[in-house]
Motif scaffolding. Structure first.
Motif, short mmCIF file in Angstrom:
data_model
loop_
_atom_site.label_atom_id
_atom_site.label_comp_id
_atom_site.label_asym_id
_atom_site.label_seq_id
_atom_site.Cartn_x
_atom_site.Cartn_y
_atom_site.Cartn_z
N THR A 71 5.56 -3.15 0.34
CA THR A 71 5.50 -1.77 0.12
C THR A 71 4.31 -1.01 0.97
OG1 THR A 71 4.01 -2.23 -1.88
CG2 THR A 71 6.29 -1.74 -2.28
N GLU A 72 3.97 -1.85 2.05
CA GLU A 72 2.74 -1.42 2.72
C GLU A 72 3.32 0.00 3.66
OE1 GLU A 72 0.29 -5.41 3.46
OE2 GLU A 72 1.89 -4.82 4.86
N PRO A 73 4.39 0.11 4.02
CA PRO A 73 5.04 1.51 4.75
C PRO A 73 5.05 2.41 3.77
CG PRO A 73 6.45 -0.37 5.50
CD PRO A 73 5.53 -1.08 4.05
N ASP A 74 5.41 2.22 2.74
CA ASP A 74 5.44 3.24 1.48
C ASP A 74 4.15 3.82 1.26
OD1 ASP A 74 8.35 2.77 0.04
OD2 ASP A 74 7.35 0.94 0.91
N VAL A 75 3.08 2.96 1.10
CA VAL A 75 1.93 3.44 0.86
C VAL A 75 1.22 4.36 2.06
CG1 VAL A 75 -0.41 2.66 0.57
CG2 VAL A 75 1.34 1.48 -0.43
#
Length: 309
Positions: A71-75
């Motif tokens: 989820t790093e790209p989402d964050v």
């Protein structure tokens, strides 16, 4: 059966970021004492981007993610969308485990930072002390000691490069934290572990406090995330919690979160509900007395009780 969170008794507009207290986890590094977690399975009715964006719009400033969550790209997208200044946001992320110094540095520099779209992270944790998933959270014990220490060295290097402000661990036992102290003459800034009313290791908390390590709580309300790892929970509809919460005109979720923060533990919560997010951020608006805290410390799951959140 699984139950929904108790409804917050009152709802407020966006919370001032200043309303959430901070704890100094490392010299000059202050961490907000309420984080928004981005484990995808914890957000059932919204996207991670929408959940994080809502948290930031409501005044939350601490975001927790991990390489393993994906989820790093989402964050990163949510932060960009929010238009909140980078320096106002506290970002925690985690590398998978004891993968070694070189691998950690390459992972953070080539993947983590680009995915998040930032120049640095505020807190970097070793997600687990073991490599094998069947050993989660910490069944490997003293095995992999050298690998853990070599990985810690990589975190130190990243901190010296200015890519990380503070470094810590997750799911570490007392003995595994002591490994770091004995070799590097410093304690991790944070140890993030499972922590809720039905699952709290006071010996671990005492040891972390004696070393100046801040505890963070994953699954701070118990529930499905805890059940994935065979842990019981105390239902948020439990009449014992309702009695205490009612005296303070707060929800049972707010009660459990406040119990944690008054014990010095930083909850990593997650919700798609605006009312619940506001309630979480406003859980600092009351104080439990010593009798309340001791009572909650001693609660056990009811015999007929199953899992909640």
């Amino acid at each position: 059966m699984a139950l929904a969170r108790a409804t917050v008794f009152w709802a407020l507009p966006a919370v001032s970021a200043a309303a959430v207290p901070e704890v100094e986890i490392s010299p000059g590094v202050k961490m907000p004492m309420m984080a928004f977690g981005t484990y995808r399975d914890s957000l059932k009715t919204c996207s991670v981007v929408d959940g994080v964006h809502q948290w930031l719009q409501l005044g939350g400033r601490h975001i927790d993610t991990a390489q393993n969550y994906g989820t790093e790209p989402d964050v990163g997208e949510a932060i960009k969308k929010s238009e909140v200044k980078r320096e106002e946001i506290f970002i925690t992320t985690k590398i998978p485990g004891p993968i070694g110094s070189d691998a950690v540095q390459q992972l953070v520099l080539n993947e983590t930072l680009p995915k998040l779209g930032v120049e640095y992270v505020d807190l970097l944790l070793i997600h687990k002390p073991c490599l094998d998933e069947k050993d989660f959270p910490n069944a490997c014990g003293s095995k992999l000691r050298n690998e853990r220490l070599n990985t810690w060295h990589g975190l130190v290097e990243l901190r010296e490069q200015g890519k990380v402000r503070a470094i810590g661990v997750s799911n570490y036992l007392v003995e595994q934290v002591r490994e770091v102290i004995d070799v590097f003459d410093e304690a991790p800034a944070v140890n993030q572990v499972q922590w809720h009313l039905a699952h709290h290791d006071e010996k671990l908390r005492d040891a972390m406090e004696s070393w100046g390590v801040t505890l963070e709580a994953w699954a701070p309300l118990g529930g499905p995330t805890a059940s994935e790892h065979s842990a019981q929970s105390i239902s948020l509809s439990d009449k014992r919690l309702k009695q205490v919460a009612g005296r303070h005109n707060m929800s049972t979720a707010q009660l459990e979160l406040r119990w944690e923060t008054q014990r010095g533990v930083v909850p990593v919560t997650a919700t798609c509900s605006k009312d619940h997010a506001v309630g979480d951020l406003n859980s600092f608006n009351f104080t439990l007395n010593g009798e309340d805290l001791d009572y909650l410390d001693g609660l056990k799951p009811a015999v007929s009780e199953t899992l909640v959140v």
